[in-house]
Design a protein around this motif. Structure first.
Motif, PDB file in Angstrom:
ATOM      1  N   PHE A   1      10.214   3.058   2.082  1.00  0.00           N
ATOM      2  CA  PHE A   1       9.634   2.092   3.007  1.00  0.00           C
ATOM      3  C   PHE A   1      10.578   0.926   3.151  1.00  0.00           C
ATOM      4  CE2 PHE A   1       7.046  -1.918   3.264  1.00  0.00           C
ATOM      5  CZ  PHE A   1       6.765  -1.824   4.619  1.00  0.00           C
TER       6      PHE A   1
ATOM      7  N   TRP B   1       8.934   3.937   7.685  1.00  0.00           N
ATOM      8  CA  TRP B   1       8.404   4.713   6.571  1.00  0.00           C
ATOM      9  C   TRP B   1       9.000   6.118   6.640  1.00  0.00           C
ATOM     10  CZ3 TRP B   1       5.919   1.489   9.770  1.00  0.00           C
ATOM     11  CH2 TRP B   1       5.104   0.472   9.232  1.00  0.00           C
TER      12      TRP B   1
ATOM     13  N   LEU C   1       4.719   9.248   0.618  1.00  0.00           N
ATOM     14  CA  LEU C   1       5.721   8.252   0.970  1.00  0.00           C
ATOM     15  C   LEU C   1       6.941   8.384   0.071  1.00  0.00           C
ATOM     16  CD1 LEU C   1       6.370   5.714   2.705  1.00  0.00           C
ATOM     17  CD2 LEU C   1       5.395   4.343   0.843  1.00  0.00           C
TER      18      LEU C   1
END
Length: 232
Positions: free
Chosen positions: A229, A64, A226
């Motif tokens: 990923f 991540w 985020l």
């Protein structure tokens, strides 16, 4: 407060973890009241070797990338599940490494250890060089319930004066727009620690991904989102 713990760096279960010796005060009874949280001892027979909880999947080689901002500073945080294990109280735990880079320079690297029980609950069992369940009174905490329910409250870790994060599930239908994309049906928790009075953080998790957003809503201005990923 390490981001590995956030990703981890959070319920209905028939498993009862018990042990002997001096234990900390357990979390108040909620949807996780069949568990002793934190637990003074782990039974290897109650654990599996993989961590595949949909809210906190820790498949080796998964990675991540997060963008973190606080007080005008910007950092890149990379969290990687290592192909490495460690025995903690006889339980095989998975290693998760967090690397923080600011202004192009590495500033911090930590490794945390997680293990999943047979019901799918994920436990935080230690952080390299900081604390380890079963050592000096430290106890494993719950990183993520198998079946989160609104109102569930639990301790993520317990090493007195060192690691005392707590969480409560406040929603199961959250949404977020982050650099990674627009996400819905998110698990939302409210996190705090008696070691940081007045600081409250809201975290959002997506099924099959894990943590997608963490924002300090009281006592600070940190925002973690985020960016990318990659599943291992």
């Amino acid at each position: 407060m390490s981001l590995s713990a956030r990703v981890a760096i959070a319920v209905t279960s028939s498993l009862l973890l018990v042990g002997c010796g001096s234990a900390s005060e357990p979390s108040p009874p909620t949807g996780v009241d069949e568990l002793v949280i934190p637990t003074p001892s782990l039974d290897p027979a109650d654990f599996v070797e993989v961590v595949d909880n949909p809210w906190l999947p820790l498949t080796p080689a998964s990675e991540w990338e997060y963008r973190a901002t606080s007080s005008g500073e910007v950092a890149t945080i990379t969290v990687t599940v290592l192909d490495d294990t460690r025995e903690v109280q006889g339980v095989t735990a998975t290693a998760v490494r967090e690397a923080v880079v600011t202004r192009g320079r590495p500033v911090e690297e930590t490794t945390d250890w997680f293990a999943q029980d047979t019901d799918g609950n994920v436990w935080h069992v230690g952080e390299d060089g900081v604390w380890e369940a079963g050592v000096d009174g430290a106890e494993a905490g719950l990183a993520m319930p198998a079946q989160p329910r609104v109102g569930d409250g639990y301790r993520r870790e317990h090493a007195e004066g060192v690691a005392e994060d707590r969480a409560q599930v406040v929603g199961l239908d959250g949404s977020a727009s982050v650099p990674y994309g627009d996400l819905i049906d998110l698990l939302e928790t409210e996190d705090s620690s008696p070691l940081e009075p007045g600081v409250v953080e809201r975290r959002l998790y997506a099924r099959g991904i894990g943590l997608v957003r963490a924002q300090t809503v009281s006592g600070g201005d940190e925002l973690v989102e985020l960016v990318a990923f990659r599943e291992g």
